[in-house]
Design a protein around this motif. Structure first.
Motif, PDB file in Angstrom:
ATOM      1  N   TYR A 197      21.055  46.714  -1.539  1.00 50.45           N
ATOM      2  CA  TYR A 197      20.352  47.227  -2.718  1.00 50.45           C
ATOM      3  C   TYR A 197      20.349  46.166  -3.800  1.00 50.45           C
ATOM      4  CZ  TYR A 197      24.798  48.238  -5.135  1.00 50.45           C
ATOM      5  OH  TYR A 197      26.009  48.142  -5.740  1.00 50.45           O
ATOM      6  N   GLY A 198      19.527  46.420  -4.828  1.00 52.09           N
ATOM      7  CA  GLY A 198      19.450  45.473  -5.939  1.00 52.09           C
ATOM      8  C   GLY A 198      19.713  46.178  -7.255  1.00 52.09           C
ATOM      9  N   CYS A 199      18.659  46.813  -7.797  1.00 51.57           N
ATOM     10  CA  CYS A 199      18.750  47.377  -9.144  1.00 51.57           C
ATOM     11  C   CYS A 199      19.443  48.740  -9.201  1.00 51.57           C
ATOM     12  CB  CYS A 199      17.335  47.535  -9.695  1.00 51.57           C
ATOM     13  SG  CYS A 199      16.349  48.712  -8.730  1.00 51.57           S
ATOM     14  N   ALA A 200      19.502  49.451  -8.110  1.00 49.29           N
ATOM     15  CA  ALA A 200      20.025  50.834  -8.048  1.00 49.29           C
ATOM     16  C   ALA A 200      19.240  51.771  -8.947  1.00 49.29           C
ATOM     17  CB  ALA A 200      21.515  50.881  -8.411  1.00 49.29           C
ATOM     18  N   GLY A 202      15.429  52.074  -8.767  1.00 54.21           N
ATOM     19  CA  GLY A 202      14.042  52.329  -8.383  1.00 54.21           C
ATOM     20  C   GLY A 202      13.046  51.243  -8.742  1.00 54.21           C
ATOM     21  N   ASN A 203      13.524  50.021  -8.984  1.00 54.41           N
ATOM     22  CA  ASN A 203      12.576  48.962  -9.377  1.00 54.41           C
ATOM     23  C   ASN A 203      12.354  47.871  -8.341  1.00 54.41           C
ATOM     24  OD1 ASN A 203      11.825  49.730 -12.076  1.00 54.41           O
ATOM     25  ND2 ASN A 203      13.987  49.427 -12.577  1.00 54.41           N
ATOM     26  N   CYS A 204      13.360  47.559  -7.552  1.00 53.85           N
ATOM     27  CA  CYS A 204      13.271  46.342  -6.730  1.00 53.85           C
ATOM     28  C   CYS A 204      12.834  46.594  -5.291  1.00 53.85           C
ATOM     29  CB  CYS A 204      14.605  45.611  -6.736  1.00 53.85           C
ATOM     30  SG  CYS A 204      15.910  46.518  -5.877  1.00 53.85           S
ATOM     31  N   GLY A 205      13.062  47.760  -4.760  1.00 55.38           N
ATOM     32  CA  GLY A 205      12.670  48.069  -3.375  1.00 55.38           C
ATOM     33  C   GLY A 205      13.670  47.590  -2.332  1.00 55.38           C
ATOM     34  N   CYS A 207      16.517  48.709  -1.517  1.00 58.32           N
ATOM     35  CA  CYS A 207      17.297  49.756  -0.840  1.00 58.32           C
ATOM     36  C   CYS A 207      16.430  50.570   0.124  1.00 58.32           C
ATOM     37  CB  CYS A 207      17.932  50.687  -1.869  1.00 58.32           C
ATOM     38  SG  CYS A 207      16.689  51.598  -2.792  1.00 58.32           S
ATOM     39  N   LEU A 237      13.358  55.159  -0.772  1.00 57.02           N
ATOM     40  CA  LEU A 237      14.304  54.332  -1.525  1.00 57.02           C
ATOM     41  C   LEU A 237      15.616  55.097  -1.618  1.00 57.02           C
ATOM     42  CD1 LEU A 237      12.043  53.061  -4.458  1.00 57.02           C
ATOM     43  CD2 LEU A 237      12.613  51.882  -2.326  1.00 57.02           C
ATOM     44  N   CYS A 239      18.128  54.655  -3.438  1.00 55.52           N
ATOM     45  CA  CYS A 239      18.670  54.857  -4.788  1.00 55.52           C
ATOM     46  C   CYS A 239      17.968  55.995  -5.510  1.00 55.52           C
ATOM     47  CB  CYS A 239      18.565  53.571  -5.610  1.00 55.52           C
ATOM     48  SG  CYS A 239      16.880  53.124  -6.033  1.00 55.52           S
TER      49      CYS A 239
HETATM   50  S1  FES Z   1      18.032  49.403  -5.379  1.00 51.76           S
HETATM   51 FE1  FES Z   1      16.270  48.705  -6.380  1.00 51.76          FE
HETATM   52  S2  FES Z   1      14.782  50.178  -5.798  1.00 51.76           S
HETATM   53 FE2  FES Z   1      16.617  50.977  -4.993  1.00 51.76          FE
END
Ligand code: FES
Length: 483
Positions: A197-200, A202-205, A207, A237, A239
């Motif tokens: 995951y990245g942003c946790a 809903g922005n980066c995709g 996850c 996603l 997250c």
């Molecule tokens: S962790 Fe970034 S969209 Fe889910």
């Protein structure tokens, strides 16, 4: 005869109120046959005949330890939202309706068989048919078995299905429970998994995961847009959605340090406490939308006010959500340490850069695990042990913590509580004597163990040489050297 119902070992352990490791050990020692990781309810009730299905001191204590590692925010959210409860009750309602339809169908078939048997007229087997008809009538009229343990087990299973969802990740086969209104990502990270995951937020995709079976529901808005092709292939996603039913999904997990990018995060100091005259416990918290991804046992660089940073092992588990702990020796002249001792306070910013290091847990190994910590080398060892506990690893674990004087066992009570709570964990404090000698007294065949050593180089080097000379295979030794 009843058809035995099968439950996954993961689910069965929760229903009888023991840890998965405990149940796996009993299955092994008592020679119970499992079917692709599942145990029959008959065998389960034979192993735990007096179970009250909700209390067991060991399980509760393990849960207590684990809950204490989690942030308050997560602890407070143990109940599913009204939406999810309604969805789960609706799912169970549909299942109940299908079961009733089946029962009605069986009743019709039974009635027809009974009528046909009655209509057989002057059959040569009239006596047997008569007996059979009586048996059917008596069996159906018999009252249900009082306190049938199967009934209790199924009733608890139904409650569990309303309160929590069982998530299984493929291809790793990792399993965890999703409780409250957690996202799948939150629940997975809390269970100690290194999900991608990245942003946790809903922005980066990053996850993205594919649902193989089960039903999920979006529980937070996400800006990231899944393509039509992805939606058609059941990608979600993690997250931004929670589970309505038990779910199997295909998701990426980090398995080595190379799978996690370097992150730079400005965190806030939550507390700085003296564990002893010479050791500080630093607790920092990452922002809600930027958690640090790392593997248990890894280190980060801490820097304050743009001063040169210093590397410290993380003393907590990745399952500890936004909380990061460090054990800082006060005798260091490094600017970060001096600033933490003299100038820093709760609420100050501190920059965390990392993770790095390959003092990592070998999850694939089934061997016993020996942890040898020298002084504040306990920090990365603590991270590994808490990670193994979060994953409910059933292997035997022994911790040898070596210090020069008793006061420097600065988390002695924590280690004792692990020893009390887990029947596969043993704690051996070692004061001013050779920890390797103690270890070799307990384990004379080092081919059956994995050894993790952490501490100052002079100690780890000497301990490694002795253990290798005593027959420990090189690939079963993992060392972390701290300043
Ligand atoms: S962790 Fe970034 S969209 Fe889910």
């Amino acid at each position: 005869m009843d058809t035995p119902r099968l439950l996954s070992v993961f689910r069965a352990a929760r229903l009888v109120g023991v840890s998965r490791g405990n149940l796996q050990r009993r299955i092994r020692t008592e020679g119970i046959t499992t079917f692709e990781g599942k145990i029959s309810t008959d065998d389960l009730l034979a192993l735990y005949p007096a179970t009250e299905l909700h209390h067991d001191s060991e399980y509760e204590r393990v849960q207590h330890i684990k809950k204490h590692a989690f942030a308050n925010r997560l602890r407070e959210r143990l109940l599913p939202s009204a939406d999810i409860l309604a969805d789960r009750v609706s799912e169970l309602g549909q299942e109940l309706a299908a079961t009733r339809a089946h029962l009605a169908q069986y009743q019709t078939v039974l009635d027809q068989i009974t009528t046909r048997l009655r209509d057989t007229g002057e059959s040569p087997n009239k006596k047997e048919i008569h007996g059979l008809l009586h048996w059917v009538k008596d069996t159906l009229a018999a009252p249900p078995v009082p306190n049938d343990p199967h009934k209790n087990l199924f009733a608890n299973d139904t409650v569990l299905r309303i309160m929590a969802a069982h998530i299984k990740i493929q291809p790793s086969n990792h399993e965890f429970w999703l409780e409250g209104n957690d996202s799948i990502l939150d629940a997975g990270v809390r269970a100690g998994l290194a999900l991608n995951y990245g942003c946790a937020n809903g922005n980066c995709g990053l996850c993205k995961a594919r649902i193989i079976s089960g039903k999920v529901k979006k529980n937070q808005h996400h800006d990231y847009v899944l393509s039509e092709a992805e939606k058609n292939r059941d990608y979600v996603l993690m997250c931004s959605c929670t589970a309505v039913t038990d779910v199997v999904l295909e998701a990426l997990e980090a398995s080595s340090e190379n799978d996690i990018p370097t992150q730079k995060i400005i965190t806030k100091i939550k507390s700085i406490e003296r564990a002893t005259d010479s050791i500080l416990i630093l607790h920092v918290q990452t922002p809600r939308i930027q958690r640090l991804r790392f593997l248990a046992g890894q280190s980060v660089t801490l820097s304050l006010d743009n001063k040169t940073g210093t590397d410290f092992p993380i003393a907590s588990c990745p399952c500890d959500d936004r909380n990061l702990f460090f054990h800082i020796p006060c005798d260091s002249e490094k600017p970060v340490v001096q600033a933490l001792i003299h100038n820093s306070k709760k609420g100050d910013a501190i920059t965390v850069t990392g993770p790095h290091g390959h003092f990592l847990f070998n999850e694939a190994s089934k061997r016993a695990q020996l942890y040898l910590a020298y002084g504040t080398g306990f920090a990365p060892i603590k991270s590994l042990i808490e990670h193994a506990m979060a994953l409910e690893i059933p292997a035997a674990m022994d911790l040898f913590w070596a210090v020069d004087k008793k006061e420097n066992l600065y988390m002695n009570n924590l280690c004792r509580s692990w020893d009390d709570a887990l029947d596969n964990f043993n704690y051996h404090p070692v004061i001013d004597t050779d920890a390797v000698e103690h270890l070799l007294e307990k384990y004379d065949n080092l081919e059956t163990v994995d050894v993790y050593i952490a501490g100052p180089e002079i100690r780890t080097k000497c301990a490694s040489e002795k253990l290798l000379a005593a027959g420990l295979p090189d690939k079963q030794l993992t060392v972390s050297t701290i300043d």
